[in-house]
Design a protein around this motif. Structure first.
Motif, short mmCIF file in Angstrom:
data_model
loop_
_atom_site.label_atom_id
_atom_site.label_comp_id
_atom_site.label_asym_id
_atom_site.label_seq_id
_atom_site.Cartn_x
_atom_site.Cartn_y
_atom_site.Cartn_z
N HIS A 1 -21.92 -0.94 71.21
CA HIS A 1 -21.68 -0.78 69.61
C HIS A 1 -22.60 -0.36 68.74
N ARG B 1 -20.92 8.52 65.72
CA ARG B 1 -20.06 8.91 67.18
C ARG B 1 -20.14 10.40 67.40
N THR C 1 -17.76 5.92 72.26
CA THR C 1 -17.76 4.54 71.14
C THR C 1 -18.10 5.34 70.04
#
Length: 329
Positions: free
Chosen positions: A77, A146, A152
């Motif tokens: 992330h 992304r 993700t």
């Protein structure tokens, strides 16, 4: 200290070669399913619901990683400057607290405002402007990127800006923002050149950047530190502007741009004969290789956000910097 050497955790660099030029986005129309080529069509980078979900997923992963001092828990992330800074922080924390973070306080991001540009090609990206339970009254600006529909969303930039300093963005009738190309010439400095020009300014000064905490005041502080008795401190500044560290810019309502960019900085402390380098704290020691005898070189990654006007000096609104490595000699 060459410009070729990058921080330790660029991940999307490896993904670029794997992204097919035939990446597509699907949209439903009344007549059925239509294939739209994402690399050619100008489309919103995300829906507002997708942006909100990405922010929520990032916050959950960030808190898990911070609580356990485990960089693997938010590795999917984060990317770019934020990944370099965050992974080094977690590495130092794990070295000093192997059982986890004893001072963990969950990050809470609220009052989120999303600015989503409409653009062609990858990467797609958007900005989340949030309030946080840390950092005082400053607004937290996170940039998510992304490289494909199956990827993700990753937070590449995190900067803190004083309330009221975030500019108004240019948007169309549907509320979508406008991305400013890296090579744009209708602003004072093309976004692609900001990292290089910032590094040059920190070394030599000049008129490109307006006076402020992250420009003239920082130069003055470094000048003061460089002349302490018994200790010589040298600074080297380098641009960091490719791949995961590429600048991203949004058009402001007044015709300028808000630009997120990255830079890298080295600070070398060398003690005079018979003296010693001040003992660094345990987090610095956890990231340092070699024995500190006469000198300590620290490497930092910094991500900045700046107002780049159509004409005039560039103003650096916020900067978040983190130690990524050290070397004792």
């Amino acid at each position: 200290m060459s410009q070729d050497r990058g921080p330790r955790r660029p991940r999307r660099l490896e993904k670029y070669a794997l992204i097919s030029a035939s990446a597509t986005a699907l949209s439903l129309t009344a007549s059925g399913c239509v294939v739209v080529h994402g690399e050619r069509e100008v489309l919103p980078s995300a829906t507002r619901a997708e942006a909100a979900k990405a922010l929520e997923q990032f916050t959950t992963a960030y808190n898990a990683a911070d609580k356990a001092y485990d960089a693997s828990l938010d590795a999917d992330h984060t990317t770019g400057a934020l990944a370099a800074i965050d992974s080094a922080r977690l590495k130092a924390g794990a070295a000093n607290h192997p059982d986890g973070n004893p001072a963990h306080e969950p990050l809470e991001l609220t009052d989120a405002k999303f600015t989503i540009p409409k653009k062609a090609g990858w990467p797609r990206w958007f900005v989340a402007d949030t309030k946080a339970n840390k950092g005082g009254t400053a607004r937290w600006l996170l940039v998510f990127t992304r490289d494909g529909l199956d990827e993700t969303w990753e937070a590449a930039y995190l900067t803190l800006v004083a309330p009221g300093k975030v500019p108004e963005f240019k948007t169309d009738q549907d509320g979508w923002a406008e991305a400013v190309p890296a090579n744009a010439t209708d602003v004072s400095v093309p976004p692609a050149d900001l990292s290089k020009d910032y590094a040059t300014y920190l070394q030599d000064g000049g008129k490109t950047f307006a006076d402020g905490v992250h420009t003239s005041s920082w130069r003055a502080l470094r000048e003061k530190r460089s002349t302490r008795p018994g200790l010589v401190t040298q600074y080297i500044d380098e641009p960091l502007a490719n791949g995961d560290y590429a600048p991203l810019a949004l058009r402001t309502e007044d015709g300028g741009a808000l630009v997120f960019f990255t830079s890298r900085h080295f600070e070398k402390q060398t003690a005079a004969r018979g003296a010693s380098v001040p003992t660094p704290n345990k987090d610095v020691l956890a990231l340092t290789d070699g024995e500190i005898k006469q000198s300590l070189t620290m490497e930092f990654v910094s991500n900045e956000v700046a107002l780049d006007p159509a004409d005039g000096q560039v103003s650096v609104l916020g900067r978040v910097q983190g130690l990524t490595s050290g070397k004792g000699e």
